[in-house]
Design an enzyme around this catalytic site. Structure first.
Site, PDB file in Angstrom:
ATOM      1  N   GLY A   1     -16.677 -17.868   7.813  1.00 52.84           N
ATOM      2  CA  GLY A   1     -16.709 -17.320   9.168  1.00 52.84           C
ATOM      3  C   GLY A   1     -17.337 -15.944   9.270  1.00 52.84           C
TER       4      GLY A   1
ATOM      5  N   SER B   1     -15.497 -22.306   3.051  1.00 58.61           N
ATOM      6  CA  SER B   1     -15.053 -23.691   3.246  1.00 58.61           C
ATOM      7  C   SER B   1     -15.673 -24.633   2.211  1.00 58.61           C
ATOM      8  CB  SER B   1     -15.409 -24.157   4.662  1.00 58.61           C
ATOM      9  OG  SER B   1     -16.803 -24.039   4.855  1.00 58.61           O
ATOM     10  N   GLU B   2     -16.725 -24.176   1.519  1.00 57.98           N
ATOM     11  CA  GLU B   2     -17.359 -25.005   0.480  1.00 57.98           C
ATOM     12  C   GLU B   2     -16.901 -24.599  -0.924  1.00 57.98           C
ATOM     13  OE1 GLU B   2     -18.714 -27.672   1.004  1.00 57.98           O
ATOM     14  OE2 GLU B   2     -19.829 -27.645   2.877  1.00 57.98           O
TER      15      GLU B   2
ATOM     16  N   HIS C   1     -25.164 -21.230  -2.379  1.00 56.48           N
ATOM     17  CA  HIS C   1     -25.386 -22.392  -1.509  1.00 56.48           C
ATOM     18  C   HIS C   1     -25.966 -21.893  -0.190  1.00 56.48           C
ATOM     19  CE1 HIS C   1     -24.970 -25.727   1.110  1.00 56.48           C
ATOM     20  NE2 HIS C   1     -24.020 -25.138   1.818  1.00 56.48           N
TER      21      HIS C   1
ATOM     22  N   HIS D   1     -29.036 -23.100   3.266  1.00 57.37           N
ATOM     23  CA  HIS D   1     -29.764 -24.159   3.973  1.00 57.37           C
ATOM     24  C   HIS D   1     -31.211 -23.721   4.193  1.00 57.37           C
ATOM     25  CE1 HIS D   1     -25.568 -24.825   6.042  1.00 57.37           C
ATOM     26  NE2 HIS D   1     -25.563 -25.262   4.794  1.00 57.37           N
TER      27      HIS D   1
HETATM   28 ZN   LIG Z   1     -23.749 -25.668   3.798  1.00 55.61          ZN
END
Ligand SMILES: [Zn+2]
Length: 217
Positions: free
Chosen positions: A46, A75-76, A95, A97
């Site tokens: 967040g 959350s990952e 990680h 995108h």
């Molecule tokens: Zn992701």
């Protein structure tokens, strides 16, 4: 403790670069690094990764139990912990995108063709993992199935994960992955890439071992 201070600063710096490069949008992405005693330092959920400070990081144990930190861990987190569990050589994980690499992941196209020496030298193999619902155990299970000795994993319909010997090493692999995806995309617009021959590949692997001292992904 001085070491942990430096690692917190490295994560802040990696997050700043991820956001500035457009590898993440809004609050996406996460970065983690191993601490001593089996503990992991990880980014909070967040929060925009371009705008973090060292005090925001969360310390968890190998099972994801929060040991310190005022925010919730990423959350990952399960994906990070699963990779640390099976790869002793991995000290840090990024990680994100990044749009071009993620486009390959969304199109279901692996980045597994050997075309660039730089990829052999610094990134290693790029694995491709099946889609899993974010934050569930489907994601770590899919990644663990395919990662092997790879330096990066494309996550189907999601994004990418890179691993490294340190925070900046894992971050730079994300840059190399995105660059590799861009070049592959352009080459395909021009009629397709020419793959390196097995002889050219073994020569690169020899140089990587002799000059860079690397034997793994
Ligand atoms: Zn992701």
């Amino acid at each position: 403790m001085a070491d942990e201070t430096r690692l917190r600063e490295e994560i802040v710096e990696a997050g700043r670069r991820l956001y500035k490069k457009g590898f993440v949008a809004a609050n996406d992405g996460n970065v983690s690094v191993r601490l001593d005693g089996g503990r992991i330092l990880i980014t909070p959920s967040g929060v925009c990764k371009g705008d973090m400070d060292p005090g925001m990081m969360v310390v968890v144990d190998g099972d994801g139990k929060v040991l310190s930190g005022r925010l919730r861990p990423s959350s990952e987190m399960k994906m990070h912990l699963a990779v640390y569990r099976i790869r002793d050589d991995v000290r840090a994980i990024v990680h994100a995108h990044p749009p071009k690499a993620t486009a390959f992941a969304v199109a279901g196209l692996p980045l597994d063709k050997l075309t660039l020496p730089e990829v052999v030298f610094s990134l290693g193999r790029v694995a491709f993992s099946e889609y899993g619902t974010p934050s569930t155990k489907q994601v770590p299970e899919a990644v663990v199935r395919v990662i092997g000795d790879a330096g990066a994993v494309l996550l189907a319909n999601h994004g990418a994960l890179t691993v490294g010997a340190g925070v900046m090493d894992a971050y730079f692999r994300m840059e190399t992955l995105e660059h590799f995806a861009a070049i592959t995309l352009y080459a395909r617009l021009l009629g397709g890439e020419r793959e390196l021959s097995p002889k050219e590949e073994s020569e690169l692997i020899r140089i990587r071992r002799d000059v860079f001292g690397k034997t793994d992904g």
